[in-house]
Design a protein around this motif. Sequence first.
Motif, mmCIF file in Angstrom:
data_model
loop_
_atom_site.group_PDB
_atom_site.id
_atom_site.type_symbol
_atom_site.label_atom_id
_atom_site.label_comp_id
_atom_site.label_asym_id
_atom_site.label_seq_id
_atom_site.Cartn_x
_atom_site.Cartn_y
_atom_site.Cartn_z
ATOM 1 N N ALA A 32 -68.958 36.560 47.170
ATOM 2 C CA ALA A 32 -69.066 35.293 47.953
ATOM 3 C C ALA A 32 -70.137 35.046 48.922
ATOM 4 C CB ALA A 32 -67.817 35.122 48.824
ATOM 5 N N VAL A 33 -70.606 35.778 49.544
ATOM 6 C CA VAL A 33 -71.664 35.842 50.672
ATOM 7 C C VAL A 33 -73.106 35.671 49.777
ATOM 8 C CG1 VAL A 33 -72.164 38.299 51.145
ATOM 9 C CG2 VAL A 33 -72.318 36.427 52.892
ATOM 10 N N ARG A 34 -73.245 36.447 48.856
ATOM 11 C CA ARG A 34 -74.324 36.375 48.168
ATOM 12 C C ARG A 34 -74.631 35.077 47.542
ATOM 13 N NH1 ARG A 34 -73.238 40.366 44.360
ATOM 14 N NH2 ARG A 34 -74.056 41.852 45.737
ATOM 15 N N GLN A 35 -73.668 34.365 46.911
ATOM 16 C CA GLN A 35 -73.755 32.911 46.414
ATOM 17 C C GLN A 35 -74.013 32.168 47.559
ATOM 18 O OE1 GLN A 35 -74.075 32.020 43.390
ATOM 19 N NE2 GLN A 35 -74.304 34.210 42.736
ATOM 20 N N ALA A 36 -73.307 32.206 48.619
ATOM 21 C CA ALA A 36 -72.986 31.265 49.690
ATOM 22 C C ALA A 36 -74.694 31.312 50.395
ATOM 23 C CB ALA A 36 -72.214 31.684 50.891
ATOM 24 N N THR A 37 -75.256 32.278 50.545
ATOM 25 C CA THR A 37 -76.515 32.237 51.284
ATOM 26 C C THR A 37 -77.678 31.361 50.251
ATOM 27 O OG1 THR A 37 -77.345 34.165 49.879
ATOM 28 C CG2 THR A 37 -76.280 34.696 52.162
ATOM 29 N N ALA A 38 -77.433 31.298 48.972
ATOM 30 C CA ALA A 38 -78.358 30.463 48.233
ATOM 31 C C ALA A 38 -77.766 29.005 48.160
ATOM 32 C CB ALA A 38 -78.276 30.806 46.908
ATOM 33 N N GLY A 46 -67.069 25.582 49.012
ATOM 34 C CA GLY A 46 -66.725 25.647 47.538
ATOM 35 C C GLY A 46 -67.484 26.909 46.835
ATOM 36 N N VAL A 47 -68.701 26.951 47.187
ATOM 37 C CA VAL A 47 -69.460 27.866 46.164
ATOM 38 C C VAL A 47 -69.064 29.321 46.782
ATOM 39 C CG1 VAL A 47 -71.821 29.183 46.277
ATOM 40 C CG2 VAL A 47 -71.461 26.660 46.030
ATOM 41 N N CYS A 48 -68.572 29.627 47.845
ATOM 42 C CA CYS A 48 -68.108 30.925 48.245
ATOM 43 C C CYS A 48 -66.700 31.214 47.799
ATOM 44 C CB CYS A 48 -67.892 30.645 50.030
ATOM 45 S SG CYS A 48 -67.259 32.094 50.690
ATOM 46 N N GLU A 49 -65.858 30.243 48.085
ATOM 47 C CA GLU A 49 -64.428 30.653 47.592
ATOM 48 C C GLU A 49 -64.692 30.959 46.076
ATOM 49 O OE1 GLU A 49 -60.125 28.833 47.381
ATOM 50 O OE2 GLU A 49 -61.788 27.763 48.316
ATOM 51 N N ALA A 50 -65.441 30.076 45.180
ATOM 52 C CA ALA A 50 -65.281 30.189 43.920
ATOM 53 C C ALA A 50 -66.050 31.571 43.275
ATOM 54 C CB ALA A 50 -66.320 29.028 43.105
ATOM 55 N N GLY A 52 -66.260 34.225 45.362
ATOM 56 C CA GLY A 52 -65.426 35.490 45.434
ATOM 57 C C GLY A 52 -64.041 35.684 44.760
ATOM 58 N N LEU A 53 -63.682 34.570 44.107
ATOM 59 C CA LEU A 53 -62.268 34.684 43.135
ATOM 60 C C LEU A 53 -62.868 34.818 41.886
ATOM 61 C CD1 LEU A 53 -60.443 31.620 44.696
ATOM 62 C CD2 LEU A 53 -60.045 34.413 45.017
ATOM 63 N N LYS A 54 -64.224 34.744 41.419
ATOM 64 C CA LYS A 54 -64.459 34.570 39.803
ATOM 65 C C LYS A 54 -64.114 35.965 39.217
ATOM 66 C CE LYS A 54 -68.686 34.062 37.212
ATOM 67 N NZ LYS A 54 -70.205 33.992 37.184
ATOM 68 N N HIS A 55 -64.492 37.214 39.857
ATOM 69 C CA HIS A 55 -64.493 38.448 39.259
ATOM 70 C C HIS A 55 -62.928 38.979 39.322
ATOM 71 C CE1 HIS A 55 -68.369 38.273 37.855
ATOM 72 N NE2 HIS A 55 -68.762 38.005 39.061
ATOM 73 N N LEU A 56 -61.911 38.433 39.998
ATOM 74 C CA LEU A 56 -60.850 38.928 40.146
ATOM 75 C C LEU A 56 -59.994 38.649 39.011
ATOM 76 C CD1 LEU A 56 -59.980 38.172 44.098
ATOM 77 C CD2 LEU A 56 -60.694 40.185 43.072
ATOM 78 N N SER A 57 -58.955 39.519 38.765
ATOM 79 C CA SER A 57 -58.335 39.118 37.556
ATOM 80 C C SER A 57 -57.053 38.337 38.235
ATOM 81 C CB SER A 57 -57.514 40.521 37.032
ATOM 82 O OG SER A 57 -56.722 41.169 37.710
ATOM 83 N N ASP A 58 -56.278 37.770 37.292
ATOM 84 C CA ASP A 58 -55.021 36.908 37.490
ATOM 85 C C ASP A 58 -54.078 37.619 38.756
ATOM 86 O OD1 ASP A 58 -56.131 34.643 36.393
ATOM 87 O OD2 ASP A 58 -54.883 35.210 34.533
ATOM 88 N N ALA A 59 -53.970 38.779 38.618
ATOM 89 C CA ALA A 59 -53.082 39.602 39.268
ATOM 90 C C ALA A 59 -53.396 39.690 40.796
ATOM 91 C CB ALA A 59 -52.664 41.007 38.715
ATOM 92 N N TRP A 60 -54.752 39.649 41.037
ATOM 93 C CA TRP A 60 -55.157 39.737 42.347
ATOM 94 C C TRP A 60 -55.521 38.535 42.945
ATOM 95 C CZ3 TRP A 60 -55.431 44.580 39.715
ATOM 96 C CH2 TRP A 60 -55.006 45.523 40.541
ATOM 97 N N ARG A 61 -55.904 37.619 41.897
ATOM 98 C CA ARG A 61 -56.357 36.340 42.472
ATOM 99 C C ARG A 61 -55.200 35.380 43.005
ATOM 100 N NH1 ARG A 61 -58.722 33.884 37.730
ATOM 101 N NH2 ARG A 61 -60.133 35.336 37.917
ATOM 102 N N SER A 62 -53.793 35.594 42.701
ATOM 103 C CA SER A 62 -52.956 34.658 42.889
ATOM 104 C C SER A 62 -52.589 34.772 44.287
ATOM 105 C CB SER A 62 -51.640 34.937 42.301
ATOM 106 O OG SER A 62 -51.343 36.544 42.640
ATOM 107 N N GLY A 63 -52.687 35.835 44.996
ATOM 108 C CA GLY A 63 -52.486 35.917 46.555
ATOM 109 C C GLY A 63 -53.913 36.219 47.242
ATOM 110 N N ASP A 78 -65.404 36.478 54.275
ATOM 111 C CA ASP A 78 -63.925 37.057 54.490
ATOM 112 C C ASP A 78 -63.039 37.015 53.102
ATOM 113 O OD1 ASP A 78 -64.279 38.358 57.093
ATOM 114 O OD2 ASP A 78 -64.429 36.439 57.799
ATOM 115 N N ALA A 79 -62.774 38.234 52.630
ATOM 116 C CA ALA A 79 -61.631 38.060 51.397
ATOM 117 C C ALA A 79 -60.629 38.800 51.856
ATOM 118 C CB ALA A 79 -62.304 38.774 50.218
ATOM 119 N N ARG A 80 -59.353 38.199 51.303
ATOM 120 C CA ARG A 80 -58.049 38.668 51.704
ATOM 121 C C ARG A 80 -57.279 38.778 50.357
ATOM 122 N NH1 ARG A 80 -59.682 35.794 55.870
ATOM 123 N NH2 ARG A 80 -59.739 36.490 58.045
ATOM 124 N N LEU A 81 -56.770 40.152 50.219
ATOM 125 C CA LEU A 81 -56.116 40.174 49.054
ATOM 126 C C LEU A 81 -54.719 40.981 49.338
ATOM 127 C CD1 LEU A 81 -59.261 39.905 47.698
ATOM 128 C CD2 LEU A 81 -58.229 41.451 45.957
#
Length: 109
Positions: A32-38, A46-50, A52-63, A78-81
């Motif tokens: 998330a921070v890597r994409q947000a800096t650019a 929006g870029v940050c959230e997308a 950060g969630l991009k590489h999470l599987s559905d099991a972890w992405r839901s929460g 900051d990421a919270r899982l």
Amino acid sequence: MTPTIIVTLIALWQVVLVGYTYILAGNAADEAVRQATAAEPGARPGVCEAAGLKHLSDAWRSGASVTCGSGSGYVTADARLQVPVLFPGTLTFGFTVHGHAGAVEEAKG
């Protein structure tokens, strides 16, 4: 003796899931921070959230939740899982794993 071995294996598996959730939270914050800096300052949330969630599987992405902040040329994420119980995608424990990352904004021009 068999029930003791089974309980021990279940406990060890749960410890592995907790550790893996910490790894995923750290990686989500890094991405998330890597994409947000650019990204342009107005497009960062929006870029940050997308990212950060991009590489999470559905099991972890839901929460999961990913947020970014910036100030003084520095971007943080900051990421919270939620930690799953035994099988990812079913139940979760009552605690959240936090991942945090930061980076300096890329120079424009």
